[in-house]
Design a protein around this motif. Structure first.
Motif, PDB file in Angstrom:
ATOM      1  N   GLU A   4      -7.144  -3.734  -1.284  1.00  0.00           N
ATOM      2  CA  GLU A   4      -5.796  -4.274  -1.569  1.00  0.00           C
ATOM      3  C   GLU A   4      -5.328  -5.188  -0.436  1.00  0.00           C
ATOM      4  O   GLU A   4      -4.509  -6.088  -0.644  1.00  0.00           O
ATOM      5  CB  GLU A   4      -4.784  -3.114  -1.736  1.00  0.00           C
ATOM      6  CG  GLU A   4      -4.921  -2.336  -3.044  1.00  0.00           C
ATOM      7  CD  GLU A   4      -6.062  -1.311  -2.990  1.00  0.00           C
ATOM      8  OE1 GLU A   4      -6.739  -1.208  -1.930  1.00  0.00           O
ATOM      9  OE2 GLU A   4      -6.296  -0.639  -4.009  1.00  0.00           O
ATOM     10  N   PHE A   8      -1.266  -8.244  -5.842  1.00  0.00           N
ATOM     11  CA  PHE A   8       0.077  -7.704  -6.137  1.00  0.00           C
ATOM     12  C   PHE A   8       0.982  -8.828  -6.622  1.00  0.00           C
ATOM     13  O   PHE A   8       0.672 -10.017  -6.425  1.00  0.00           O
ATOM     14  CB  PHE A   8       0.664  -7.089  -4.855  1.00  0.00           C
ATOM     15  CG  PHE A   8      -0.015  -5.814  -4.387  1.00  0.00           C
ATOM     16  CD1 PHE A   8      -0.655  -4.958  -5.285  1.00  0.00           C
ATOM     17  CD2 PHE A   8      -0.009  -5.490  -3.039  1.00  0.00           C
ATOM     18  CE1 PHE A   8      -1.258  -3.793  -4.838  1.00  0.00           C
ATOM     19  CE2 PHE A   8      -0.610  -4.317  -2.581  1.00  0.00           C
ATOM     20  CZ  PHE A   8      -1.241  -3.475  -3.494  1.00  0.00           C
ATOM     21  N   TRP A  61       2.203   1.298  -6.754  1.00  0.00           N
ATOM     22  CA  TRP A  61       1.586  -0.026  -6.941  1.00  0.00           C
ATOM     23  C   TRP A  61       1.319  -0.295  -8.420  1.00  0.00           C
ATOM     24  O   TRP A  61       1.545  -1.397  -8.925  1.00  0.00           O
ATOM     25  CB  TRP A  61       0.267  -0.094  -6.137  1.00  0.00           C
ATOM     26  CG  TRP A  61       0.490  -0.323  -4.656  1.00  0.00           C
ATOM     27  CD1 TRP A  61       1.653  -0.673  -4.039  1.00  0.00           C
ATOM     28  CD2 TRP A  61      -0.495  -0.189  -3.632  1.00  0.00           C
ATOM     29  NE1 TRP A  61       1.463  -0.764  -2.684  1.00  0.00           N
ATOM     30  CE2 TRP A  61       0.163  -0.465  -2.393  1.00  0.00           C
ATOM     31  CE3 TRP A  61      -1.859   0.135  -3.605  1.00  0.00           C
ATOM     32  CZ2 TRP A  61      -0.511  -0.428  -1.154  1.00  0.00           C
ATOM     33  CZ3 TRP A  61      -2.522   0.162  -2.378  1.00  0.00           C
ATOM     34  CH2 TRP A  61      -1.859  -0.112  -1.163  1.00  0.00           C
ATOM     35  N   ASP A  85       2.757  -3.397 -10.282  1.00  0.00           N
ATOM     36  CA  ASP A  85       1.859  -4.367 -10.897  1.00  0.00           C
ATOM     37  C   ASP A  85       2.280  -4.612 -12.333  1.00  0.00           C
ATOM     38  O   ASP A  85       2.331  -5.746 -12.803  1.00  0.00           O
ATOM     39  CB  ASP A  85       0.408  -3.808 -10.889  1.00  0.00           C
ATOM     40  CG  ASP A  85      -0.298  -4.187  -9.588  1.00  0.00           C
ATOM     41  OD1 ASP A  85       0.252  -5.054  -8.866  1.00  0.00           O
ATOM     42  OD2 ASP A  85      -1.349  -3.598  -9.301  1.00  0.00           O
TER      43      ASP A  85
END
Ligand code: SRM
Ligand code: SRM
Ligand code: SRM
Ligand code: SRM
Ligand code: SF4
Ligand code: SF4
Ligand code: SF4
Ligand code: SF4
Ligand code: SF4
Ligand code: SF4
Ligand code: SF4
Ligand code: SF4
Lengths: 394, 357, 394, 357
Positions: free
Chosen positions: A191, A197, A339, A343
């Motif tokens: 990531e 992201f 996340w 997302d």
């Protein structure tokens, strides 16, 4: 002094007691045309009072989507050395601990391929190589990795996490902030290096509420050490402080306790821990006599960021207390869940704090499976526009 | 190609344990208390009785490799080759007790400033400015140098009622906790972007540019295949320029610096809080920004003369009231001080209880 | 007990110590079919648990745009008496002072033309005649005016101003709230009776910060009495309070002063008036010993309202101190200027507080000619989106 | 027509001086101090030495002319024909000293409650409810009667740490300071409006109806010449129904009551502040609303047992922390307690300092 550049204003900034960045550029300019032209173009900005840098293009190393900030000047003919002036972000060791050997390795690489100028460190926490050209990026990367170094983050990715010195030196530490920072950096390398992201995500770990990484203001995810039980009091040491001339326990400690939960009768210090909110003030003032409790963990907070677009945010409490023991599985799972939700729902360039603000705390809490608790609010809502789910309304 | 060394990636940060001074490795998580020896030296004592001395030195953050090599040299001589950087860009050495004095003497001889510990002004967290960024409204390093040349004694010798964290950001992106600092120096634009119609089409996408504006000041201008800006709704935040190079707004006379006060990040004695506007505009006047230096110094001095011990600037102002802050500092209260963005009303005073001054 | 109506639930509400509205309706029902059918339709609502009233149509008296609230029930066949059930708002005397003669006059008129039920008083401050029919409105109006009474306001107009008892009975009064309320009601009769504003505008006058008309929450224009000089202390009376058993001056007065500007050594009470914010607490507790200062006036505040549409507001300080002497010319001029600005820019149903919130305090202050002062804010802005007028940017 | 009496208009309020008791007219603006004789009687003393006794009596606010005539009768007998109403719908008589006792006795004999003065619960400010309004989500008078039948002793005899102002509003229009009360009883809808397509066109205007919605939940539905509602954006505020009779949302099972605490209007000891949500929903259960009565009583009792003297409910809760309020009262903390309207984030806790309970 580079002979062919007249820089009267920067020269003036070599004077004075505070260490001079102008001197630093000149030291580098002695060995680097890039640095020499930086001096020139900066003097030009001092004269014009506007920046001479243009938008950064997309530059980077193979296999990474970030770690390098592209930068081009708007007077490439006049200052060819800074036609390209990219910066390379190097991920530092947790707590910014180095050995002279390690720093010399980095300097050698940077003298070889760059301007010789660095930011030690950038505000997020990277060691920044300031000013090189696109073709140098791959060689820099391979020499860095050969010495065990890697790039930090940039763009819409997990940025380089940072931590306070914590258990390495600080008696106030309630969590191993350096280890947590290290673990998270390694757990989420993908990531970090491959931005995927909606926008950037920053993590800062402070091992107590003094928050020496300014995480509540500068991190999407703020991890703050705390304790559940009572402050440990060494009454003998309290008396020593009382005897010493340099602290008035009543006025400077008891009277400044924000929850008024302390009392002092000249010989015994009492704390009504039920009312204490672990602000650290009394412990700060009498470190020999007062220590955080033993049942340690972290308060997890979310959303800190700068003002663009909807106004600055300071992180909000989402988990009042989480036990943090290696390998921090519960924390990693929570991070993955947030996340995932971000997302799915985040617009382009929408930070996670802005998304929670837009969709409401309920949507976030339900998505990551956290219960609503009073610690999340300064006070319950005053606004009467309350939503109900259809199934709640029998 | 086979013999090319396999490309190493995803190493992440090196293991910090390799870099810890022995006394730290041994007492990791066992520290018991600390004492300040002076404004640049402190001692930590562990449960094992071991002692760790720390000597802190200022750096300009923008450092040449020469500077770093000098730090390495000093570390080898006095700190077993170990050193660290703090979260405010200072260097810390770990001399044994006997080397504390000689290290301080060496550093002073070389012109370094030893300090930044305890109740004073540590290093100024700052950003790129004219040195490396494309959206600044002022320089960063230059302003910091000018300000700290004036206030360095608060780093080395002079104490204040509590820590005074000064930070600078050269635009509203605020790279660094400018929005939560005792004194924040913020670069601001004051003129709307100019629309470069000729390059807009190939440099920018209309929808993302329009969406960038917090006040919806941008609308499409199909005729010129670019956009137009409702000037009365633009507050020059620069976010459209971040998204679209054809909307430059840097301006030699319009740009300048605003000063904000009373923010903090720590929760001691009361919660973290944001900085509030004190001075809406001071001109960019390189190389020494005299107006900015004078203003910051004045704020520090009025604070030093009036705050109680341990009261951060924001706590002091909240005790005496913002009315009195403007009276004591002599700063004018203007329209700009009153919020007019989304949550403006939350900052309005909804009570007839206030001080006359 | 009206024989043809079964109202078991309302009957139950006749029991209990608190005065019973159900009893009141029954008393009226004995003489009025309207009241009898009100009883019936109310019982129906208690059974159905929904209201049986429909939107009010436009009803009123000749030459007035307000003062009457039209009301029609949704079961006119079953409850003909309340097919029409309008209310007439009567403007009361300042401070709600009456003589029995005056009240009997009003009762006579109301028994003659209406249900015999009243609200004494409505939340804005009118005496409300509750329940009559359209054709009765003119006769009611002419009999009211013949006895010296007039209607209050309704709709997008200046509503009926109200005031606290003030100088009529209260030693804390810093302004003649009743007279100010009376003067403003008479100065602006046209704005009251002929709605021409974007929406309603309410004025409440409290003669000190105890705010006994709840003006900061319930009035667009809140006028709060205050003083510029020092609290008057009668040390002898302070000693009397100290001697009396029922007050602990240190804990109940000094320790609860919000600005910590009081000190008490057991014999003398000191107030550092520079730090006092005139919250009234100490004066409330020791009225014999402490009195407001002599240099009296009012703090003028703007914007208080209920939540619809953009959330509830409490009034904001716009004038920290205004001397208020008959005929209050400065206050009247300020009111006219704010109405003018509100008329020009206000959308339909946009209260003045919502307009200031939408256009910004600067636009309002410049329009009415008030200077920006720190007393207007809890704290200066934290948001960096600062507007500049072109001419300010040289 | 000439002989018709000229129509009198714009009289405005009658001159209050005509209604003042002589002792008030004489001492207007000269009052020096007051003393509470008991919870229903107080004495004001003027600089001239004159004394004014006030006896306060509860009224149900919805009063018949019979009730008013009774008040007049008592005023003639004990108060020189003078009386006034307070801003919380109580009646006040002004007996001479000798008539204070007999007046109290007479009032009690007639079943009236003498009280409402000092630290207790005065009359409940309330609104029309099912008696006269078209947008209520509950009744007003009935709930007030049920609650005060339970708590009337706090009006007459029992004291509390400080004043407890209870107010009721039957919908979010909040006619009365419900949003700034120690305890607020607020009628709420919980189901979106039903669109009556057949009557919409002639009863409503689409643009004003759409503009009425605080969350933009309404959009045009040209097909049916009416509108459609995005249910997930509707929070049942009822403002569209205020503008358009074809969007009814009253519902026997959905409607009910929410309880809010901690607001106040006075600035003593600290600024006026708004009420905060304590209980998101209690059912409409006429005629005695047992759940509401039980909840309000419980809140008063927990407050009475824990607050310090002079601490209003909001001040008490802010001292002990909302965490402890929910613990002490046993009330569940739910999603509904967390704000999600425009300024939600201003209410979020931005500090790791809080109490565990
Ligand atoms: C290098 C650094 C400043 C420094 O001198 O230290 C930096 C530099 C830039 N930041 Fe930053 N930010 C830096 C730390 C921060 C921080 C503080 C932190 O991370 O602790 C913040 C506030 C926290 C936050 O992220 O909100 C910060 C908030 C921003 C923003 C505003 C983001 C927002 O949502 O409001 C932008 C604008 C953007 O992302 O488009 C931004 C954008 C940028 C850009 C990439 C300029 C741009 O608009 O594209 C800058 C590149 C300048 C250059 O040419 O080098 N930078 N930026 C810092 C990173 C160095 C490092 O990696 O260690
Ligand atoms: C070294 C460093 C941590 C690191 O990992 O690098 C650090 C180290 C210590 N801090 Fe810190 N703080 C450090 C950045 C911070 C920051 C972050 C920042 O400034 O960006 C804060 C938040 C500042 C704010 O509130 O805006 C911070 C707020 C504190 C406080 C709270 C002060 C207060 O009263 O509000 C204490 C407690 C104290 O002062 O007694 C504190 C106390 C300490 C102690 C005494 C803790 C200990 O026992 O070891 C440490 C040394 C003393 C000192 O004076 O610096 N440290 N400290 C950072 C040194 C920065 C520098 O070079 O000056
Ligand atoms: C009668 C009264 C309640 C009572 O029982 O006392 C009342 C009754 C109504 N009010 Fe009110 N308001 C009454 C005082 C208030 C107050 C308090 C005050 O004035 O001190 C408020 C809060 C302050 C404010 O104005 O914001 C108040 C805020 C509202 C609102 C919300 C306005 C807003 O901007 O949020 C509405 C809705 C509207 O205007 O469309 C409203 C609308 C109404 C309507 C006309 C219903 C409607 O939606 O059209 C009610 C008529 C009910 C009926 O059939 O009698 N009423 N209303 C009060 C006026 C009596 C009097 O003249 O003395
Ligand atoms: C008669 C009345 C004014 C009027 O013009 O009608 C009035 C009269 C007095 N009030 Fe009041 N207040 C009256 C409504 C209010 C209101 C408005 C409301 O409730 O809607 C408030 C604001 C309430 C709030 O904060 O939410 C109010 C907050 C106060 C306070 C501040 C209390 C506090 O500590 O916060 C005092 C001071 C005190 O209690 O010592 C006060 C003190 C007084 C004194 C003692 C003033 C005096 O010396 O005469 C008066 C009689 C005592 C008493 O206990 O009522 N009065 N008072 C109102 C009586 C209402 C009733 O029947 O109960
Ligand atoms: S945040 Fe706390 S634990 Fe970490 S260095 Fe600062 S004071 Fe020590
Ligand atoms: S940590 Fe803070 S709240 Fe707790 S006792 Fe110490 S000073 Fe008080
Ligand atoms: S604050 Fe703005 S101008 Fe300065 S480095 Fe960050 S993005 Fe660039
Ligand atoms: S500078 Fe900011 S406010 Fe102005 S148009 Fe661009 S994005 Fe909008
Ligand atoms: S507002 Fe002040 S002056 Fe008016 S009645 Fe209440 S306490 Fe007295
Ligand atoms: S009026 Fe309020 S602020 Fe002033 S001295 Fe009395 S208690 Fe303190
Ligand atoms: S609160 Fe709502 S329902 Fe009750 S009277 Fe006012 S407008 Fe009508
Ligand atoms: S009830 Fe309120 S939120 Fe729902 S559609 Fe109507 S106006 Fe919008």
């Amino acid at each position: 002094m580079s002979n062919d550049r007249k820089t009267p204003m920067l020269d003036d900034l070599e004077k004075g007691k505070w260490p001079s960045f102008a001197k630093e550029i000149k030291k580098a300019a002695a060995r680097s045309d890039t640095a020499k032209d930086l001096l020139g173009i900066l003097e030009r900005s001092y004269k014009d009072r506007v920046t001479h840098w243009k938008h950064g293009g997309i530059v980077g190393v193979l296999g990474y989507g970030g770690g390098v900030i592209g930068r081009y000047c708007d007077l490439p003919e006049e200052f060819p050395g800074v036609a390209h002036f990219h910066t390379v972000r190097v991920n530092p060791p947790s707590g910014f601990f180095y050995t002279s050997q390690a720093l010399r390795d980095l300097c050698d690489i940077w003298d070889k391929y760059g301007s010789g100028l660095t930011n030690t460190h950038g505000s997020t926490g990277d060691l920044i190589f300031l000013g090189t050209q696109t073709d140098k990026l791959e060689p820099i990367f391979s020499e860095l990795t050969a010495k065990g170094w890697d790039l930090g983050g940039s763009g819409s990715c997990l940025r380089t996490p940072s931590s306070c010195v914590g258990m390495a030196r600080c008696e106030f530490a309630n969590i191993d902030s350096m280890n947590i920072c290290h673990e998270l950096t390694h757990e989420f390398q993908d990531e970090l290096h491959r931005p995927a992201f909606p926008y950037k995500f920053k993590i800062k770990v402070s091992a107590c509420a003094n928050d020496c990484t300014a995480s509540v203001a500068r991190a999407d995810l703020s991890i703050i050490g705390t304790w559940r039980d009572n402050i440990r009091i060494d009454q003998a040491e309290v008396k020593n402080y009382a005897k010493s001339k340099n602290i008035n326990i009543q006025e400077e400690v008891v009277d400044m306790c924000p929850t008024k939960c302390m009392s002092w009768d000249g010989s015994t210090l009492k704390i009504n821990d039920k009312d204490c909110n672990r602000c650290m003030h009394c412990i700060n003032l009498m470190p020999k006599a007062l220590r955080p409790g033993k049942e340690k963990g972290a308060t997890i907070m979310l959303g800190g960021k700068a003002p663009i677009v909807t106004g600055a945010l300071m992180s909000w409490v989402i988990v009042p207390f989480m036990k943090l023991e290696k390998p921090y599985t519960e924390l990693k799972e929570l991070i993955r869940k947030m996340w995932e939700w971000w997302d799915e729902h985040g617009k382009n360039r929408e930070r996670i704090g802005e998304l929670v603000d837009r969709m409401g705390m309920r949507a976030f809490l339900e998505a990551v499976g956290l219960p609503p608790v009073p610690q999340m609010v300064k006070a319950p809502r005053t606004n009467p526009y309350v939503f109900w789910k259809a199934e709640e309304v029998k | 190609m086979a013999d090319k060394p396999k490309r190493i990636t995803d190493l992440g940060s090196p293991d910090y344990n390799k870099f810890l001074p022995p006394v730290i490795a041994k007492n990791y998580g066992k520290w018991k208390y600390h004492e300040y020896i002076n404004k640049g030296v402190m001692k930590h004592v562990s449960e094992t009785g071991d002692e760790l001395y720390t000597v802190r030195v200022a750096t300009p953050r923008l450092c040449s490799t020469d500077f770093i090599r000098e730090m390495c040299e000093i570390a080898d001589k006095f700190s077993g080759g170990h050193l660290r950087y703090t979260t405010r860009h200072n260097v810390e050495f770990f001399p044994t007790k006997d080397k504390v004095e000689p290290l301080q003497a060496e550093l002073k001889k070389r012109g370094h400033l030893v300090g930044g510990i305890g109740y004073g002004i540590s290093n100024v967290v700052h950003t790129q400015g004219w040195i490396h960024c494309h959206t600044p409204a002022t320089d960063a390093s230059g302003v910091v140098k000018a300000v700290m040349d004036e206030l360095h004694e608060y780093f080395t010798t002079k104490t204040l009622p509590a820590r005074v964290r000064i930070a600078l950001a050269c635009c509203l992106n605020m790279c660094g906790a400018v929005h939560c600092s005792d004194i924040a120096i913020l670069g601001i634009h004051r003129k709307p972007p100019r629309v470069l119609k000729e390059t807009f089409a190939n440099q920018c996408e209309t929808p993302t540019t329009i969406a960038a504006c917090p006040t919806g000041a941008i609308s499409p201008d199909p005729a010129t295949k670019s956009v137009k800006i409702k000037e009365e709704r633009c507050m020059y935040c620069g976010n459209c320029y971040t998204m679209c190079p054809s909307l430059p707004l840097a301006d030699a006379t319009g740009d300048g610096i605003s000063i904000w006060v009373g923010g903090k990040v720590s929760n001691a004695r009361g919660p973290a809080r944001m900085s509030k506007l004190a001075i809406p505009f001071l001109p960019n006047n390189p190389p020494r920004w005299p107006e900015v230096v004078k203003a910051v110094k004045h704020l520090v001095e009025v604070y030093a003369a009036n705050a109680r011990k341990h009261e951060r600037m924001g706590e002091w102002i909240e005790r005496i009231g913002w009315e009195r802050f403007f009276k004591l500092t002599g700063l004018p209260f203007t329209y700009q001080h009153i919020d007019d963005f989304t949550f403006a009303r939350e900052s309005f005073r909804m009570t007839p209880t206030f001080k006359w001054e």
